[in-house]
Design a protein around this motif. Structure first.
Motif, PDB file in Angstrom:
ATOM      1  N   THR A 278      -9.529   3.799  -7.546  1.00  0.00           N
ATOM      2  CA  THR A 278     -10.248   3.695  -6.440  1.00  0.00           C
ATOM      3  C   THR A 278      -9.537   4.184  -5.355  1.00  0.00           C
ATOM      4  N   PRO A 279     -10.195   4.497  -4.344  1.00  0.00           N
ATOM      5  CA  PRO A 279      -9.221   4.780  -3.025  1.00  0.00           C
ATOM      6  C   PRO A 279      -8.302   3.673  -2.718  1.00  0.00           C
ATOM      7  N   GLU A 280      -8.755   2.555  -2.846  1.00  0.00           N
ATOM      8  CA  GLU A 280      -8.069   1.168  -2.503  1.00  0.00           C
ATOM      9  C   GLU A 280      -6.835   0.997  -3.491  1.00  0.00           C
ATOM     10  N   GLU A 281      -7.073   1.525  -4.831  1.00  0.00           N
ATOM     11  CA  GLU A 281      -5.665   1.312  -5.784  1.00  0.00           C
ATOM     12  C   GLU A 281      -4.787   2.561  -5.286  1.00  0.00           C
ATOM     13  N   VAL A 282      -5.445   3.633  -4.969  1.00  0.00           N
ATOM     14  CA  VAL A 282      -4.514   4.838  -4.533  1.00  0.00           C
ATOM     15  C   VAL A 282      -3.625   4.417  -3.288  1.00  0.00           C
ATOM     16  N   ALA A 283      -4.521   3.683  -2.432  1.00  0.00           N
ATOM     17  CA  ALA A 283      -3.775   3.423  -0.998  1.00  0.00           C
ATOM     18  C   ALA A 283      -2.594   2.581  -1.212  1.00  0.00           C
ATOM     19  N   LYS A 284      -2.925   1.303  -2.141  1.00  0.00           N
ATOM     20  CA  LYS A 284      -2.147   0.470  -2.311  1.00  0.00           C
ATOM     21  C   LYS A 284      -0.872   1.013  -3.263  1.00  0.00           C
ATOM     22  N   ALA A 285      -0.862   1.796  -4.164  1.00  0.00           N
ATOM     23  CA  ALA A 285       0.155   2.421  -4.854  1.00  0.00           C
ATOM     24  C   ALA A 285       1.077   3.074  -3.805  1.00  0.00           C
ATOM     25  N   PHE A 286       0.314   3.831  -2.994  1.00  0.00           N
ATOM     26  CA  PHE A 286       1.303   4.602  -2.019  1.00  0.00           C
ATOM     27  C   PHE A 286       2.056   4.026  -0.948  1.00  0.00           C
ATOM     28  N   SER A 287       1.615   2.604  -0.644  1.00  0.00           N
ATOM     29  CA  SER A 287       1.981   1.909   0.387  1.00  0.00           C
ATOM     30  C   SER A 287       3.117   1.200  -0.422  1.00  0.00           C
ATOM     31  N   GLU A 288       2.960   0.654  -1.681  1.00  0.00           N
ATOM     32  CA  GLU A 288       3.973   0.170  -2.332  1.00  0.00           C
ATOM     33  C   GLU A 288       5.411   1.163  -2.492  1.00  0.00           C
ATOM     34  N   ASN A 289       5.003   2.436  -2.698  1.00  0.00           N
ATOM     35  CA  ASN A 289       5.877   3.252  -2.811  1.00  0.00           C
ATOM     36  C   ASN A 289       6.860   3.465  -1.512  1.00  0.00           C
ATOM     37  N   THR A 290       5.896   3.365  -0.365  1.00  0.00           N
ATOM     38  CA  THR A 290       6.750   3.593   0.698  1.00  0.00           C
ATOM     39  C   THR A 290       7.721   2.314   1.146  1.00  0.00           C
ATOM     40  N   GLN A 291       7.291   1.079   0.730  1.00  0.00           N
ATOM     41  CA  GLN A 291       7.972  -0.073   0.854  1.00  0.00           C
ATOM     42  C   GLN A 291       9.283   0.025   0.061  1.00  0.00           C
ATOM     43  N   GLU A 292       9.303   0.528  -1.198  1.00  0.00           N
ATOM     44  CA  GLU A 292      10.169   0.568  -2.167  1.00  0.00           C
ATOM     45  C   GLU A 292      11.388   1.416  -1.213  1.00  0.00           C
ATOM     46  N   VAL A 293      11.019   2.488  -0.784  1.00  0.00           N
ATOM     47  CA  VAL A 293      11.982   3.396  -0.306  1.00  0.00           C
ATOM     48  C   VAL A 293      12.591   2.805   0.993  1.00  0.00           C
ATOM     49  N   ALA A 294      11.947   2.073   1.829  1.00  0.00           N
ATOM     50  CA  ALA A 294      12.404   1.527   3.043  1.00  0.00           C
ATOM     51  C   ALA A 294      13.344   0.471   2.763  1.00  0.00           C
TER      52      ALA A 294
END
Length: 163
Positions: free
Chosen positions: A147-163
């Motif tokens: 779902t779009p929500e699952e996609v958004a969550k995955a990308f926000s988690e990836n952004t947090q991992e990099v930070a």
């Protein structure tokens, strides 16, 4: 045929059907000693069952692999003092040296490739690879699309991992 079908065909034939020698070595290494050595190097002591799960193989295969590494002096196996049924596998100094050499060799090869691509294209490639990999973690063949929500969550988690 849309661009998606065209690019899938191009990706499949250029990447998956015609594996480079480096890709072949990486795949071969993912099934044997190189993978086990890297896994122990990154994670520290593991049980044979944990190693088998990481390698997606049987404990019997891991047992044979560990015997070979032990004969080469690259690992040790020690019983857990609290539970003698549990065995912990760890790298010896020779095993750590092997892991570091493997990593250095891979880093040198990839850095050479990046130098040939140039900084802009190499950075773009890495960013696109991260994006592609995120989508691949979400989208499995034969399963419902995320779902779009699952996609958004995955990308926000990836952004947090990099930070």
């Amino acid at each position: 045929m849309g661009f998606e079908e065209e690019l899938f065909h191009e990706l499949a034939t250029s990447t998956w059907d015609k594996r480079s020698r480096m890709q072949q070595e990486m795949v071969k290494g993912a099934k044997g000693e190189p993978f086990a050595v890297q896994e122990l190097y990154r994670k520290g002591p593991l049980t044979p069952s944990q190693l088998a799960a990481s390698m997606k193989t049987t404990t019997g295969r891991v047992s044979a692999l560990l015997s070979a590494l032990e004969k080469k002096g690259q690992i040790t196996r020690e019983s857990d003092p609290d539970d003698r049924r549990v065995v912990h596998v760890d790298l010896t100094e020779a095993g750590r040296e092997r892991a570091e050499k493997q990593r250095d060799d891979m880093r040198d090869a990839v850095c050479w490739i990046f130098s040939q691509m140039g900084e802009r294209r190499a950075r773009e490639f890495v960013e696109l690879s991260k994006e592609f990999t995120t989508y691949m973690t979400l989208c499995m063949p034969g399963k419902p699309r995320p779902t779009p929500e699952e996609v958004a969550k995955a990308f926000s988690e990836n952004t947090q991992e990099v930070a």
